[in-house]
Design a protein around this motif. Structure first.
Motif, PDB file in Angstrom:
ATOM      1  N   PRO A  10       3.397  -4.688  14.147  1.00  0.00           N
ATOM      2  CA  PRO A  10       4.470  -5.451  13.526  1.00  0.00           C
ATOM      3  C   PRO A  10       5.802  -4.764  13.723  1.00  0.00           C
ATOM      4  O   PRO A  10       5.903  -3.560  13.566  1.00  0.00           O
ATOM      5  CB  PRO A  10       4.078  -5.474  12.057  1.00  0.00           C
ATOM      6  N   PRO A  11       6.811  -5.534  14.061  1.00  0.00           N
ATOM      7  CA  PRO A  11       8.153  -4.969  14.149  1.00  0.00           C
ATOM      8  C   PRO A  11       8.662  -4.685  12.754  1.00  0.00           C
ATOM      9  O   PRO A  11       7.913  -4.749  11.779  1.00  0.00           O
ATOM     10  CB  PRO A  11       8.946  -6.088  14.810  1.00  0.00           C
ATOM     11  N   THR A  13      10.160  -6.338  10.737  1.00  0.00           N
ATOM     12  CA  THR A  13      10.220  -7.434   9.762  1.00  0.00           C
ATOM     13  C   THR A  13       9.019  -7.374   8.843  1.00  0.00           C
ATOM     14  O   THR A  13       8.139  -8.207   8.895  1.00  0.00           O
ATOM     15  CB  THR A  13      10.218  -8.800  10.447  1.00  0.00           C
ATOM     16  N   THR A  14       8.959  -6.366   8.035  1.00  0.00           N
ATOM     17  CA  THR A  14       7.828  -6.230   7.133  1.00  0.00           C
ATOM     18  C   THR A  14       8.020  -7.138   5.935  1.00  0.00           C
ATOM     19  O   THR A  14       9.098  -7.675   5.713  1.00  0.00           O
ATOM     20  CB  THR A  14       7.709  -4.787   6.619  1.00  0.00           C
ATOM     21  N   ALA A  15       6.923  -7.273   5.167  1.00  0.00           N
ATOM     22  CA  ALA A  15       7.031  -8.081   3.957  1.00  0.00           C
ATOM     23  C   ALA A  15       7.937  -7.402   2.952  1.00  0.00           C
ATOM     24  O   ALA A  15       8.450  -8.024   2.047  1.00  0.00           O
ATOM     25  CB  ALA A  15       5.673  -8.312   3.349  1.00  0.00           C
ATOM     26  N   ARG A 302       2.836  -0.717   1.335  1.00  0.00           N
ATOM     27  CA  ARG A 302       3.252  -1.994   1.904  1.00  0.00           C
ATOM     28  C   ARG A 302       3.559  -1.898   3.384  1.00  0.00           C
ATOM     29  O   ARG A 302       3.361  -2.841   4.126  1.00  0.00           O
ATOM     30  CB  ARG A 302       4.464  -2.528   1.143  1.00  0.00           C
ATOM     31  N   LEU A 305       0.237  -2.143   5.829  1.00  0.00           N
ATOM     32  CA  LEU A 305      -0.671  -3.285   5.930  1.00  0.00           C
ATOM     33  C   LEU A 305      -0.488  -4.028   7.247  1.00  0.00           C
ATOM     34  O   LEU A 305       0.558  -4.006   7.832  1.00  0.00           O
ATOM     35  CB  LEU A 305      -0.432  -4.221   4.759  1.00  0.00           C
TER      36      LEU A 305
ATOM     37  N   LEU B 154      -2.804  -8.205  -0.916  1.00  0.00           N
ATOM     38  CA  LEU B 154      -2.669  -7.229   0.171  1.00  0.00           C
ATOM     39  C   LEU B 154      -2.900  -7.907   1.518  1.00  0.00           C
ATOM     40  O   LEU B 154      -2.209  -7.624   2.503  1.00  0.00           O
ATOM     41  CB  LEU B 154      -3.653  -6.066  -0.022  1.00  0.00           C
ATOM     42  N   PHE B 157       0.212  -9.735   2.399  1.00  0.00           N
ATOM     43  CA  PHE B 157       1.224  -8.816   2.928  1.00  0.00           C
ATOM     44  C   PHE B 157       0.976  -8.558   4.400  1.00  0.00           C
ATOM     45  O   PHE B 157       1.890  -8.617   5.224  1.00  0.00           O
ATOM     46  CB  PHE B 157       1.185  -7.483   2.176  1.00  0.00           C
ATOM     47  N   ALA B 158      -0.287  -8.274   4.714  1.00  0.00           N
ATOM     48  CA  ALA B 158      -0.636  -7.990   6.106  1.00  0.00           C
ATOM     49  C   ALA B 158      -0.304  -9.194   6.983  1.00  0.00           C
ATOM     50  O   ALA B 158       0.190  -9.051   8.098  1.00  0.00           O
ATOM     51  CB  ALA B 158      -2.117  -7.636   6.211  1.00  0.00           C
ATOM     52  N   PHE B 160       1.968 -11.704   6.399  1.00  0.00           N
ATOM     53  CA  PHE B 160       3.402 -11.958   6.546  1.00  0.00           C
ATOM     54  C   PHE B 160       4.118 -10.821   7.272  1.00  0.00           C
ATOM     55  O   PHE B 160       5.196 -11.018   7.821  1.00  0.00           O
ATOM     56  CB  PHE B 160       4.041 -12.235   5.178  1.00  0.00           C
ATOM     57  N   ASN B 161       3.526  -9.616   7.277  1.00  0.00           N
ATOM     58  CA  ASN B 161       4.094  -8.533   8.084  1.00  0.00           C
ATOM     59  C   ASN B 161       4.088  -8.899   9.559  1.00  0.00           C
ATOM     60  O   ASN B 161       4.891  -8.413  10.339  1.00  0.00           O
ATOM     61  CB  ASN B 161       3.278  -7.254   7.895  1.00  0.00           C
TER      62      ASN B 161
END
Lengths: 305, 278
Positions: A10-11, A13-15, A302, A305, B154, B157-158, B160-161
């Motif tokens: 993932p770049p 743009t994390t949650a 966070r 993930l 969780l 989160f994974a 949408f990450n």
């Protein structure tokens, strides 16, 4: 690419939110969406904790509990040598289980992440490891009986081989069987997060290490291990809290012969001594939260993930 | 491809042993549940029969396990649906910062790491003091959600990450409302991951023990019933029950995985790689 997820890491743009909401409007949607979660956690997590703290100051007769504000429960708890023994036993279980699950879990994850080459195979083997997690813990505990019992498979085999003359008594209903069950039930909680972090390690780093003359062991020690730390931390949080809060594994696998803090609480509950159970629960919760707070300093959940 | 090194074979052997360690005991009780009518809890097999499975269908032999199974099934479905809906909503909320998001996140983590018996004890106490009756569908339901929701969150989160926001922006640019964007763009893209959340929701509830212990009231769920049996049943009937419920779990897991796989296939054919994360 051997990334399990099949896409690039993932770049940024994390949650984890970057833009702060502005004013009521921006907050309102978030609040509405988070409301059901908030309600459940308020009603079934926060309120029970508050209730336990309150009741820990109450008094109890043989049949009922009554509101009060007294420190008797805590005085008794801290004044009893049993408490310290039981807490020590709980730490012992947690520490040994942690060491075992970490070594086994790390090895398994390492094999899956760096030695299995096809992605399909990786997913298949990974699922093979995770499926037991979705089946019943109690059944999985029961299933050790035919192995460890007096006339169980382990004793039979050892006797057949002539290694022992009489059946070993300590296989079942002992610290050994308790820890064995913990490792059996919880190693998965190490494998998954460690595997997850390992899959994100850029393979070119390993090539760079090799090109610079590092041996396999040196690469493991100086490249893979440091990069896997967040996964190890998350796994540690899971295993330590599960073992510290357990009461059923210890009761079942030790045949009620060993004690940990969870059993101390459940015994009090069985005797309807709720205030005393609540006081022990408060101390247990404080202990667990302190451990987590320390562990969380080493990892940003966070981001992982 | 380079040659396999010695360490590969050593690690492969270790992995095989680990899998044997994971599955060996369960397979053993699977075999022992076919024990003959005179057989005991350990080997040797005293004949082969379906005797113990038949016993499961006679109420006097094992108590109300079928009632317990129905309750666990209903509760599992309730928890599953709630977990999916609540996790998705919360997952959407957490994509932007809102006041209190930090606190809520740490509460969810606390919910995950708190010793289960505390939830059981606390919820039980509250219901008692308020004069409510504990019941699996109310107090039991809420208590189980404190276990399944953090996992669901969780996973979200994974998800949408790894979510590519340009799809949403494209939808918005073409005039879709916020709801239309979620309904027709976001949800279809994250759908395969929702199967994962549902799997967690159902199985964790179906097997949950500690949080349901003091919150299910006079009607037991299946794990509670099974645990009750361990103290007074000393025949292989408990293995038969274990075998059946494990098979049921495997069936459910298989169905979920199959659904996720089919969805992935379909998506691959449609030519979009969106939402393949997780």
């Amino acid at each position: 690419m051997t990334d399990l997820t099949g896409d690039t890491p993932p770049p940024e743009t994390t949650a984890a939110p970057k833009r702060a909401g502005h004013g009521l409007g921006a907050n309102l949607l978030g609040w509405l969406q988070a409301a059901p979660l908030t309600v459940i956690l308020a009603g079934f997590l926060v309120a029970p904790i508050i209730m336990i703290v309150i009741v820990s100051f109450w008094g109890a007769t043989e049949f009922s509990i009554y509101p009060a504000f007294q420190f008797d429960n805590y005085e008794f708890l801290f004044g009893s040598p049993v408490t310290y023994r039981v807490f020590l036993a709980t730490f012992k279980y947690a520490l040994i289980t942690w060491a075992l699950t970490l070594s086994i879990g790390f090895t398994v994850a390492y094999f899956l992440a760096f030695h299995v080459r096809s992605q399909t195979m990786q997913i298949a083997l990974f699922l093979l490891c995770t499926i037991p997690f979705w089946t019943s813990n109690i059944i999985r505990m029961i299933s050790w009986i035919p192995f460890l019992g007096r006339n169980g498979i382990a004793n039979q085999t050892l006797q057949d081989w002539g290694l022992i003359d009489a059946p070993l008594e300590w296989l079942l209903y002992s610290d050994f069987s308790v820890i064995l069950a913990f490792v059996h039930l919880y190693t998965l909680f190490m494998v998954v997060p460690i595997f997850n972090t390992m899959m994100r390690i850029d393979k070119s780093l390993l090539e760079a290490a090799r090109d610079n003359g590092a041996s396999g062991l040196q690469t493991l020690r100086h490249v893979i291990l440091p990069l896997t730390k967040p996964g190890i931390m998350i796994g540690t949080i899971f295993v330590v809290t599960l073992v510290m809060g357990d009461f059923i594994t210890v009761r079942f696998m030790s045949g009620s012969q060993k004690a940990n803090v969870g059993r101390l609480i459940s015994n009090d509950i069985a005797l309807l001594q709720y205030p005393s159970a609540a006081a022990t629960a408060v101390v247990l919760l404080a202990t667990v939260l302190i451990i987590i707070a320390v562990l969380l300093r080493f990892v940003n959940i966070r981001k992982e993930l | 491809m380079e040659k396999r090194t010695t360490s590969f074979y050593v690690l492969a052997a270790f992995f095989a042993l680990f899998v044997l360690f994971l599955y060996g005991p369960t397979i053993t009780i699977g075999i022992l549940s076919f024990q003959g009518p005179q057989g005991g809890l350990t080997f040797p097999m005293n004949g082969v029969s379906l005797h113990w499975f038949r016993d499961l269908f006679q109420e006097q032999a094992v108590g109300d396990i079928w009632g317990a199974f129905r309750r666990s099934l209903a509760l599992g479905l309730m928890v599953m649906v709630s977990t999916v809906v609540i996790s998705v909503m919360a997952g959407l909320a957490f994509r932007k910062r809102f006041k209190g998001s930090g606190v809520l996140f740490y509460l969810a983590i606390t919910s995950l790491v708190i010793p289960s018996i505390l939830i059981s004890l606390g919820v039980g106490l509250i219901f008692n003091q308020l004069g409510f009756k504990v019941h699996w569908a109310t107090s039991g339901f809420g208590s189980q959600l404190t276990w399944t929701l953090p996992f669901g969150l969780l996973i979200m989160f994974a998800v949408f990450n790894r979510f590519d926001r340009s799809y949403e922006e494209a939808a918005r640019d073409q005039g879709a409302t916020a709801w239309q964007t979620i309904r027709h763009v976001v949800l279809p893209i994250i759908a395969p991951s929702l199967i994962g959340v549902a799997l967690f929701g159902f199985t964790l509830s179906y097997d949950e023990f500690a949080r349901t212990l003091l919150t299910s009231g006079s009607y037991n769920t299946l794990p509670l019933e099974i645990f009750g049996m361990t103290t007074n049943v000393t025949t292989p009937v408990i293995y038969a029950l274990g075998t059946l419920t494990t098979l049921f779990s495997l069936l459910i897991i298989g169905a979920f995985l199959l659904a996720a796989w089919i969805m992935g296939k379909r998506r691959a054919r449609a030519g979009s790689d969106a939402g393949q994360g997780v």
